[in-house]
Design an enzyme around this catalytic site. Structure first.
Site, mmCIF file in Angstrom:
data_model
loop_
_atom_site.group_PDB
_atom_site.id
_atom_site.type_symbol
_atom_site.label_atom_id
_atom_site.label_comp_id
_atom_site.label_asym_id
_atom_site.label_seq_id
_atom_site.Cartn_x
_atom_site.Cartn_y
_atom_site.Cartn_z
ATOM 1 N N LYS A 245 0.806 -1.227 0.000
ATOM 2 C CA LYS A 245 0.000 0.000 0.000
ATOM 3 C C LYS A 245 0.838 1.276 0.000
ATOM 4 C CE LYS A 245 -4.541 -1.487 1.409
ATOM 5 N NZ LYS A 245 -5.667 -1.309 2.340
ATOM 6 N N ARG A 279 -4.307 -10.145 4.408
ATOM 7 C CA ARG A 279 -4.666 -10.136 2.991
ATOM 8 C C ARG A 279 -3.470 -9.629 2.194
ATOM 9 N NH1 ARG A 279 -6.929 -6.421 -0.725
ATOM 10 N NH2 ARG A 279 -8.387 -7.381 -2.213
#
Length: 304
Positions: A245, A279
């Site tokens: 991210k 995840r």
């Protein structure tokens, strides 16, 4: 911080050494993991996801990628057809299903035992994929973008990922603001857990996701991650989605292609804080880091 879960009748406070709460999915099956951690592998059937958009658009490409992640040790596969990166455009349920269903049906045929999650906020999509073999709905919206999703959840009683976010992907990173981001996330979980359970979704179907990067600045994200153990007070498992991210770019100046090592490190550190589910895009690397963290934890109690 206020212990929001303390007064909830169905809360079981998570403490060090306590038995891990069960996560049940469609049909009431308890979702198991092959290690002291759980890994959700990401399968993007999208042209525009920030990390691997366009790489798995064809059915055979997506299925091959999903099977590779399973073989690398994913306990669950998360199929997504709509990118939720900042600025992403939304899809109709029809277009989303056009991308998803061929992949889901093919996976059911060649890997019938694998647990499949679908990343969607559309009620029509959720209903269709649950009828076609998915067991979990991973919803970025908290049943806000399509309120009819709540009825689908109550009808099918699948596993459900309840995620905090501020705004929608198209605009969520336009100067997000909070008075207290930690309190906001805790209040959201408390209110939504009560709402979902009152509506008829069993508590043991729900896991919590703080929504790192969804309507949050770098400072917001770091404040949440530094206190990740707070979410365990709700007595539910937590699913963390940090993989590759932008916070790693904001903090360390890393381009997307070079965020693998820090993703692996952050994943292991958060497991040490009690975060069980992760995840990730790179299942093999995440599993290596988590295995090392678990081995070091186990080694603390070994007398030599």
């Amino acid at each position: 911080m206020v212990e929001f879960a303390a007064n909830r009748a169905f809360a079981a406070v998570a403490v060090e050494g306590a038995e891990r709460p069960v996560w049940r999915v469609l049909g009431g099956r308890a979702l198991s993991a092959s290690a002291p951690f759980g890994i959700m592998g990401i399968v993007n059937v999208t042209p525009d996801s920030f990390f691997d958009g366009g790489e798995h658009m064809q059915v055979e490409q997506a299925v091959a990628h999903a099977l590779r992640l399973r073989d690398e040790g994913a306990d669950m596969l998360d199929l997504g057809a709509e990118s939720s990166r900042p600025g992403a455009r939304s899809l109709s349920a029809d277009e989303e299903l056009r991308r998803l269903l061929p992949v889901l049906c093919r996976l059911r045929a060649v890997a019938s035992g694998v647990c499949i999650s679908v990343d969607t906020y559309h009620a029509a999509t959720a209903d269709a994929v649950l009828r076609c073999g998915a067991s979990v709905i991973n919803d970025i919206s908290g049943c806000v973008y399509d309120p009819a999703l709540l009825d689908v959840l109550v009808q099918h009683r699948p596993g459900y990922v309840l995620m905090h976010r501020q705004g929608r992907p198209a605009t969520m990173q336009n100067a997000p603001r909070y008075d207290d981001v930690r309190r906001d996330v805790m209040e959201f979980f408390d209110q939504m857990l009560n709402r979902l359970v009152r509506a008829g979704l069993p508590e043991d179907r729900i896991v919590l996701d703080p929504g790192i990067g969804f309507g949050k600045t770098l400072e917001h994200n770091l404040a949440l991650l530094a206190h990740a153990e707070e979410w365990l007070t709700f007595g539910r498992p937590v699913l963390m989605g940090l993989s590759m991210k932008s916070l790693f770019g904001d903090l360390l100046g890393l381009p997307v292609a070079r965020r693998g090592a820090v993703t692996q490190t952050a994943t292991a550190l958060l497991w040490q804080k009690g975060i069980f589910w992760h995840r990730v895009h790179d299942v093999a690397a995440a599993r290596q880091g988590l295995t090392l963290a678990a081995a070091l934890r186990a080694g603390e109690n070994v007398a030599c």
